[in-house]
Design a protein around this motif. Structure first.
Motif, mmCIF file in Angstrom:
data_model
loop_
_atom_site.group_PDB
_atom_site.id
_atom_site.type_symbol
_atom_site.label_atom_id
_atom_site.label_comp_id
_atom_site.label_asym_id
_atom_site.label_seq_id
_atom_site.Cartn_x
_atom_site.Cartn_y
_atom_site.Cartn_z
ATOM 1 N N PHE A 4 0.843 -1.435 0.276
ATOM 2 C CA PHE A 4 -0.313 -0.120 -0.177
ATOM 3 C C PHE A 4 0.772 1.330 -0.418
ATOM 4 C CE2 PHE A 4 0.966 -0.953 4.412
ATOM 5 C CZ PHE A 4 0.652 0.091 4.950
ATOM 6 N N ARG A 27 -0.649 6.381 -12.806
ATOM 7 C CA ARG A 27 -0.068 4.662 -12.847
ATOM 8 C C ARG A 27 1.197 5.225 -14.308
ATOM 9 N NH1 ARG A 27 1.269 -0.175 -11.485
ATOM 10 N NH2 ARG A 27 0.982 -1.233 -13.353
ATOM 11 N N ILE A 36 -5.376 7.074 -10.831
ATOM 12 C CA ILE A 36 -6.268 6.744 -9.815
ATOM 13 C C ILE A 36 -6.975 6.532 -8.868
ATOM 14 C CG2 ILE A 36 -5.050 4.009 -11.097
ATOM 15 C CD1 ILE A 36 -3.762 4.314 -9.025
ATOM 16 N N ALA A 37 -6.050 7.919 -8.239
ATOM 17 C CA ALA A 37 -6.651 7.965 -7.240
ATOM 18 C C ALA A 37 -6.243 9.997 -6.990
ATOM 19 C CB ALA A 37 -5.969 7.876 -5.842
ATOM 20 N N LEU A 52 -3.395 4.809 -2.071
ATOM 21 C CA LEU A 52 -3.658 3.530 -2.645
ATOM 22 C C LEU A 52 -3.216 3.064 -1.969
ATOM 23 C CD1 LEU A 52 -3.241 2.453 -5.658
ATOM 24 C CD2 LEU A 52 -0.647 1.971 -5.127
ATOM 25 N N GLU A 55 -6.104 -2.924 -1.611
ATOM 26 C CA GLU A 55 -7.299 -3.978 -2.503
ATOM 27 C C GLU A 55 -6.369 -3.594 -3.732
ATOM 28 O OE1 GLU A 55 -9.295 -1.125 -0.809
ATOM 29 O OE2 GLU A 55 -7.748 -2.597 0.320
ATOM 30 N N ARG A 56 -6.098 -2.757 -4.131
ATOM 31 C CA ARG A 56 -6.000 -1.641 -5.508
ATOM 32 C C ARG A 56 -4.215 -1.999 -5.695
ATOM 33 N NH1 ARG A 56 -8.003 3.570 -5.960
ATOM 34 N NH2 ARG A 56 -7.615 2.753 -8.315
ATOM 35 N N PHE A 57 -3.387 -2.492 -5.341
ATOM 36 C CA PHE A 57 -2.178 -2.279 -5.097
ATOM 37 C C PHE A 57 -1.640 -3.401 -6.033
ATOM 38 C CE2 PHE A 57 2.538 -3.445 -4.199
ATOM 39 C CZ PHE A 57 2.777 -2.131 -3.837
ATOM 40 N N TYR A 62 4.500 4.831 -10.657
ATOM 41 C CA TYR A 62 3.851 5.702 -10.079
ATOM 42 C C TYR A 62 4.159 6.846 -10.228
ATOM 43 C CZ TYR A 62 1.195 1.477 -8.931
ATOM 44 O OH TYR A 62 0.297 0.544 -8.572
#
Length: 117
Positions: A4, A27, A36-37, A52, A55-57, A62
């Motif tokens: 993370f 990304r 992505i965030a 990040l 669960e999305r790692f 990046y």
């Protein structure tokens, strides 16, 4: 440990956390760049949760982009336009699972970063 990413921003000119600073996470894959965030720093200069989460790692390249110009204007530190620093991009790689922490130490005319813990 699952991977993370966290970040925080310290305003070194004022000697305090940088509250209200917008951050975007991208990304990078070759010539492709995907947002992505997005997050905004809280009173402690941190995002409320990992930018990040586990669960999305995914490993890879990046870029965090810090909207420092808006923050400097809001805090009365901007100086004359055009600003010396407006957006600060930090491109980095995450090659393995684990906790990555990428902080930004900020002043109106300089910044530093490192891999934190």
């Amino acid at each position: 440990m699952p991977g993370f990413l966290t970040t925080h921003v310290l305003d070194t000119a004022r000697g305090r956390p940088a509250e209200g600073l917008a951050i975007s996470l991208w990304r990078i894959e070759g010539d492709r760049r995907e947002k992505i965030a997005e997050a905004v720093t809280n009173a402690d200069g941190r995002t409320d949760s990992p930018i990040l989460p586990a669960e999305r790692f995914a490993t890879g390249t990046y870029e965090l982009v810090f909207a420092v110009g808006d923050y400097l204007r809001a805090t009365g530190q901007a100086g004359a336009e055009p600003l010396f620093l407006d957006e600060v991009p930090i491109r980095f790689g995450m090659a393995e699972e684990g906790h990555y922490h990428v902080p930004l130490l900020l002043s109106p005319y300089g910044y530093a970063t490192y891999r934190g813990s």
